[in-house]
Design a protein around this motif. Sequence first.
Motif, mmCIF file in Angstrom:
data_model
loop_
_atom_site.group_PDB
_atom_site.id
_atom_site.type_symbol
_atom_site.label_atom_id
_atom_site.label_comp_id
_atom_site.label_asym_id
_atom_site.label_seq_id
_atom_site.Cartn_x
_atom_site.Cartn_y
_atom_site.Cartn_z
ATOM 1 N N VAL A 1 6.819 7.016 -0.908
ATOM 2 C CA VAL A 1 7.078 5.581 -0.958
ATOM 3 C C VAL A 1 5.757 4.821 -1.127
ATOM 4 C CG1 VAL A 1 7.089 5.454 1.584
ATOM 5 C CG2 VAL A 1 8.065 3.586 0.241
ATOM 6 N N PHE A 2 5.764 3.881 -2.077
ATOM 7 C CA PHE A 2 4.603 3.038 -2.334
ATOM 8 C C PHE A 2 4.853 1.643 -1.771
ATOM 9 C CE2 PHE A 2 4.458 6.246 -5.644
ATOM 10 C CZ PHE A 2 3.112 6.614 -5.644
ATOM 11 N N PHE A 3 3.840 1.102 -1.099
ATOM 12 C CA PHE A 3 3.911 -0.253 -0.579
ATOM 13 C C PHE A 3 3.098 -1.170 -1.488
ATOM 14 C CE2 PHE A 3 4.140 2.436 3.333
ATOM 15 C CZ PHE A 3 5.499 2.239 3.557
ATOM 16 N N ILE A 4 3.754 -2.177 -2.033
ATOM 17 C CA ILE A 4 3.102 -3.127 -2.929
ATOM 18 C C ILE A 4 3.171 -4.508 -2.298
ATOM 19 C CG2 ILE A 4 3.177 -4.227 -5.189
ATOM 20 C CD1 ILE A 4 4.155 -1.668 -6.379
ATOM 21 N N ARG B 1 9.843 5.927 -4.243
ATOM 22 C CA ARG B 1 10.387 4.610 -3.954
ATOM 23 C C ARG B 1 9.260 3.584 -3.937
ATOM 24 N NH1 ARG B 1 11.836 4.177 1.121
ATOM 25 N NH2 ARG B 1 10.985 6.178 1.823
ATOM 26 N N VAL B 2 9.594 2.344 -4.257
ATOM 27 C CA VAL B 2 8.642 1.241 -4.193
ATOM 28 C C VAL B 2 9.196 0.183 -3.253
ATOM 29 C CG1 VAL B 2 7.505 -0.623 -5.459
ATOM 30 C CG2 VAL B 2 7.734 1.646 -6.511
ATOM 31 N N VAL B 3 8.400 -0.207 -2.279
ATOM 32 C CA VAL B 3 8.761 -1.287 -1.360
ATOM 33 C C VAL B 3 7.788 -2.430 -1.599
ATOM 34 C CG1 VAL B 3 8.998 -2.003 1.041
ATOM 35 C CG2 VAL B 3 9.702 0.312 0.345
ATOM 36 N N GLN C 1 5.199 -2.265 10.677
ATOM 37 C CA GLN C 1 6.643 -2.298 10.425
ATOM 38 C C GLN C 1 7.007 -1.454 9.217
ATOM 39 O OE1 GLN C 1 8.221 -6.237 9.920
ATOM 40 N NE2 GLN C 1 10.255 -5.504 9.320
ATOM 41 N N LEU C 2 6.223 -1.569 8.132
ATOM 42 C CA LEU C 2 6.511 -0.800 6.923
ATOM 43 C C LEU C 2 6.442 0.701 7.187
ATOM 44 C CD1 LEU C 2 4.508 -2.878 4.281
ATOM 45 C CD2 LEU C 2 6.992 -2.694 4.466
ATOM 46 N N ILE C 3 5.399 1.120 7.862
ATOM 47 C CA ILE C 3 5.239 2.552 8.126
ATOM 48 C C ILE C 3 6.340 3.049 9.053
ATOM 49 C CG2 ILE C 3 3.721 4.261 9.215
ATOM 50 C CD1 ILE C 3 1.344 2.508 8.215
ATOM 51 N N GLY C 4 6.707 2.224 10.032
ATOM 52 C CA GLY C 4 7.772 2.619 10.951
ATOM 53 C C GLY C 4 9.134 2.683 10.287
ATOM 54 N N ASP C 5 9.434 1.727 9.404
ATOM 55 C CA ASP C 5 10.770 1.638 8.804
ATOM 56 C C ASP C 5 10.945 2.506 7.566
ATOM 57 O OD1 ASP C 5 11.323 -0.215 10.746
ATOM 58 O OD2 ASP C 5 11.214 -1.966 9.418
ATOM 59 N N ALA D 1 1.977 5.256 0.555
ATOM 60 C CA ALA D 1 0.713 4.945 -0.104
ATOM 61 C C ALA D 1 0.577 3.452 -0.373
ATOM 62 C CB ALA D 1 0.577 5.725 -1.410
ATOM 63 N N PHE D 2 -0.655 2.978 -0.249
ATOM 64 C CA PHE D 2 -1.040 1.639 -0.672
ATOM 65 C C PHE D 2 -1.927 1.795 -1.905
ATOM 66 C CE2 PHE D 2 -0.099 1.190 3.804
ATOM 67 C CZ PHE D 2 0.566 -0.029 3.875
ATOM 68 N N LEU D 3 -1.594 1.075 -2.962
ATOM 69 C CA LEU D 3 -2.370 1.117 -4.195
ATOM 70 C C LEU D 3 -3.388 -0.015 -4.158
ATOM 71 C CD1 LEU D 3 0.540 1.774 -6.713
ATOM 72 C CD2 LEU D 3 -0.815 3.422 -5.401
ATOM 73 N N VAL D 4 -4.665 0.345 -4.148
ATOM 74 C CA VAL D 4 -5.743 -0.628 -3.939
ATOM 75 C C VAL D 4 -6.550 -0.769 -5.225
ATOM 76 C CG1 VAL D 4 -7.812 -1.161 -2.609
ATOM 77 C CG2 VAL D 4 -5.868 -0.028 -1.502
ATOM 78 N N TRP D 5 -6.723 -2.001 -5.695
ATOM 79 C CA TRP D 5 -7.546 -2.213 -6.889
ATOM 80 C C TRP D 5 -8.998 -1.899 -6.589
ATOM 81 C CZ3 TRP D 5 -5.566 -1.864 -11.299
ATOM 82 C CH2 TRP D 5 -4.252 -2.259 -11.499
ATOM 83 N N GLY D 6 -9.663 -1.281 -7.548
ATOM 84 C CA GLY D 6 -11.047 -0.871 -7.341
ATOM 85 C C GLY D 6 -11.092 0.317 -6.410
ATOM 86 N N ASP D 7 -11.877 0.178 -5.353
ATOM 87 C CA ASP D 7 -12.046 1.247 -4.374
ATOM 88 C C ASP D 7 -11.703 0.708 -2.988
ATOM 89 O OD1 ASP D 7 -13.672 4.044 -3.909
ATOM 90 O OD2 ASP D 7 -13.931 2.646 -2.246
ATOM 91 N N PRO D 8 -10.973 1.474 -2.173
ATOM 92 C CA PRO D 8 -10.558 0.973 -0.861
ATOM 93 C C PRO D 8 -11.698 0.685 0.102
ATOM 94 C CG PRO D 8 -9.207 2.847 -1.523
ATOM 95 C CD PRO D 8 -10.354 2.779 -2.484
ATOM 96 N N THR D 9 -12.922 1.138 -0.205
ATOM 97 C CA THR D 9 -14.042 0.957 0.724
ATOM 98 C C THR D 9 -14.945 -0.211 0.360
ATOM 99 O OG1 THR D 9 -15.538 2.451 -0.479
ATOM 100 C CG2 THR D 9 -14.073 3.447 1.143
#
Length: 251
Positions: A30-33, A60-62, A93-97, A106-114
Amino acid sequence: MKRILLIGMGAGNPEHITVQAINALNQTDVFFILDKGYANDDLLRLRREMCERYISGDYRVVQVQDPQREENTQSYEAGIHDWHQQRAALFEQLIGDEVADGEVGAFLVWGDPTLYDSTLRILDRVLERGAQVFDYQVIPGITSVQALVAQHRIPLNRIGEPIQITTGRRLAQQAADEIQNVVVLLDAHCRFDALADSDLHIYWGAYLGTPDEILISGRLRDVSAEIMRVREGARRKKGWIMDTYLLRRPY
């Protein structure tokens, strides 16, 4: 145990994504957007297109509304803290549900997450709250800094010289004679214009890696007004703008 991936997606070009990131995409259930509320949000569309392009299995995409950051007139840091608290509650909440035991979110992060992204520190807050237990991994990505200098065909560093990476808010506290090589992100107010009387050069880029990419470079005193005009026009047209620039003192 649940697993969460922070996947660096690159600066906007679908081909910036790494092989490691593609493998991570194909491990995800599942991807969180996060929807930031832009009327014409190309970043949401590009995320979905990358998933369709590189994922061979089911997923899945949420999509949820990202909490809006309120300006705190008393303290910038306090405003950021409050915003991060709201995001931490949402992520919890997202991770729990949405993520079952043994699944991968997964969270899709533009560039680099750091680099100038809050997702990593917010996940740490979620773990500190204690309601959710999970392991997480950071998948690095190409940053707008790398895309900027590549598109301008210049090295990020010159021989023996340091590089500073900062924000527009911090740049406003620097004098021109203190700048040698400064990369600036998150500058909504074109702070470079206050330095336009100096001999600095600027390498500026917006929407890097996307079909709408804009590049301008030259002596700051010659191109500062042009950058502000072009930037404002692009922002009005699309409803948002992401830009990065390098200020460099000539030899």
